[in-house]
Design an enzyme around this catalytic site. Sequence first.
Site, PDB file in Angstrom:
ATOM      1  N   THR A 161      50.558   0.625  -3.101  1.00 44.40           N
ATOM      2  CA  THR A 161      51.735  -0.229  -3.049  1.00 44.40           C
ATOM      3  C   THR A 161      52.700   0.238  -4.138  1.00 44.40           C
ATOM      4  OG1 THR A 161      52.544  -2.514  -3.109  1.00 44.40           O
ATOM      5  CG2 THR A 161      50.787  -1.978  -4.622  1.00 44.40           C
ATOM      6  N   GLY A 162      53.959  -0.096  -3.975  1.00 48.82           N
ATOM      7  CA  GLY A 162      54.948   0.318  -4.964  1.00 48.82           C
ATOM      8  C   GLY A 162      55.969   1.270  -4.370  1.00 48.82           C
ATOM      9  N   MET A 163      56.495   2.158  -5.188  1.00 43.76           N
ATOM     10  CA  MET A 163      57.544   3.074  -4.763  1.00 43.76           C
ATOM     11  C   MET A 163      56.970   4.149  -3.841  1.00 43.76           C
ATOM     12  SD  MET A 163      60.739   3.664  -4.840  1.00 43.76           S
ATOM     13  CE  MET A 163      61.417   2.774  -6.238  1.00 43.76           C
ATOM     14  N   GLY A 164      57.158   3.945  -2.541  1.00 47.96           N
ATOM     15  CA  GLY A 164      56.522   4.799  -1.549  1.00 47.96           C
ATOM     16  C   GLY A 164      56.861   6.266  -1.656  1.00 47.96           C
ATOM     17  N   ARG A 216      64.976   4.401   6.581  1.00 52.62           N
ATOM     18  CA  ARG A 216      64.046   4.773   5.517  1.00 52.62           C
ATOM     19  C   ARG A 216      62.613   4.346   5.851  1.00 52.62           C
ATOM     20  NH1 ARG A 216      60.153   2.065   1.972  1.00 52.62           N
ATOM     21  NH2 ARG A 216      59.954   3.347   0.092  1.00 52.62           N
ATOM     22  N   VAL A 217      61.674   5.251   5.615  1.00 53.99           N
ATOM     23  CA  VAL A 217      60.251   4.962   5.765  1.00 53.99           C
ATOM     24  C   VAL A 217      59.543   5.407   4.503  1.00 53.99           C
ATOM     25  CG1 VAL A 217      58.129   5.501   7.039  1.00 53.99           C
ATOM     26  CG2 VAL A 217      60.281   5.196   8.280  1.00 53.99           C
ATOM     27  N   GLY A 218      58.704   4.560   3.956  1.00 52.27           N
ATOM     28  CA  GLY A 218      57.949   4.903   2.757  1.00 52.27           C
ATOM     29  C   GLY A 218      56.551   5.386   3.092  1.00 52.27           C
ATOM     30  N   ASP A 219      55.641   5.155   2.170  1.00 56.05           N
ATOM     31  CA  ASP A 219      54.269   5.646   2.336  1.00 56.05           C
ATOM     32  C   ASP A 219      53.406   4.754   3.220  1.00 56.05           C
ATOM     33  OD1 ASP A 219      54.381   3.659   0.128  1.00 56.05           O
ATOM     34  OD2 ASP A 219      52.225   3.993   0.073  1.00 56.05           O
ATOM     35  N   THR A 258      54.341  -4.122  -0.129  1.00 55.49           N
ATOM     36  CA  THR A 258      53.260  -3.877   0.814  1.00 55.49           C
ATOM     37  C   THR A 258      52.135  -4.864   0.623  1.00 55.49           C
ATOM     38  OG1 THR A 258      53.732  -1.499   0.663  1.00 55.49           O
ATOM     39  CG2 THR A 258      51.614  -2.128   1.607  1.00 55.49           C
TER      40      THR A 258
END
Length: 333
Positions: A244-247, A221-224, A193
């Site tokens: 940022t990172g593992m959503g 797939r959708v993250g944060d 991100t």
Amino acid sequence: MKRRQFIKNASITSVGLAVGGSVLSCMEETSEKTKKESMMTIENKLPIAICTWAFAGATAKSGEELNKGVKALDAAISGVEVEEENLKNTTVGKGGAPDRQGNVTLDACVMDSNGDCGSVLCVENITNVAELAKRVMTETPHVILAAKGAEEFAYIQGFKKENLLTEDSKKAWEEWLKSPEYKPLINIENHDTIGMLCMDKDGDIAGVCTTSGLSYKMKGRVGDSPIIGSGLFIDNTVGGAVATGMGEEVLKTVGSFLIVELMRNGMSPQKACEEAVSRITSKNDRYKDFQIAYIAINKAGETGSYCIHEGFTYMKYQNKVNENIHSDYFNKA
């Protein structure tokens, strides 16, 4: 009461009222003076732009726009577009790593200083999805548009269709297919991100998140990042935060909203970021396998950042100085 005693008491009361009035007036003047001095201190710090990772070109562009008097949200969008259009950046925009089927899908959200926001999810063929998210905010009655609906809206708005999968990204994906394993590398595949926070010359705060998501994610797939409250949150009376990172892990704690609420209750941006990371590491003993990082800014122009593992940095543009700052981190074992 004797007449003489009444006159004496009345005189004392009059003096007391006069003194009290003078003290009150003095206190009001001191309070107003303090308020003005505080505002001057903040103004001396403005404008400010911060973003996740070492995207120096992004904060340089945002800072340049802010110095021209551009409002916070538009300056932030201009900054992240530098990375959306950077073909060497495999985690944002055109050239981003595809999903397992070889399709590049982008997510983004924006939030303005007035509390309005917009978001797009799983968008194909459109490079500047941060600007598209803003159009959802300004040109529709909705907050979120997804997939084909978001793409069709983009064409109505005049965005051009582009193939987002570059030759380099395609080759990397084909190499991955030879021995596919979904295990994102800390500070590499899951620094997915660019999050940008800007404070303009008026002291207004706005923010943007834009990403191509985790490399070789499952289709859909959708993250944060495009989720207001998780990847980004702004309250112009308090401050703003981005993640940022593992959503998946940020979503579980609604991390950016949490940081703003902690700042609302008196925490500094630094302490609020630290607490948000703590909420994750205290509940998930797998934290050694993934990275999470936050950056934040408050209404006084103070900034902060914190992450799980060493290696995260963020850019800060202020007083025409553009610097890369190494974040403190949790896992010092």
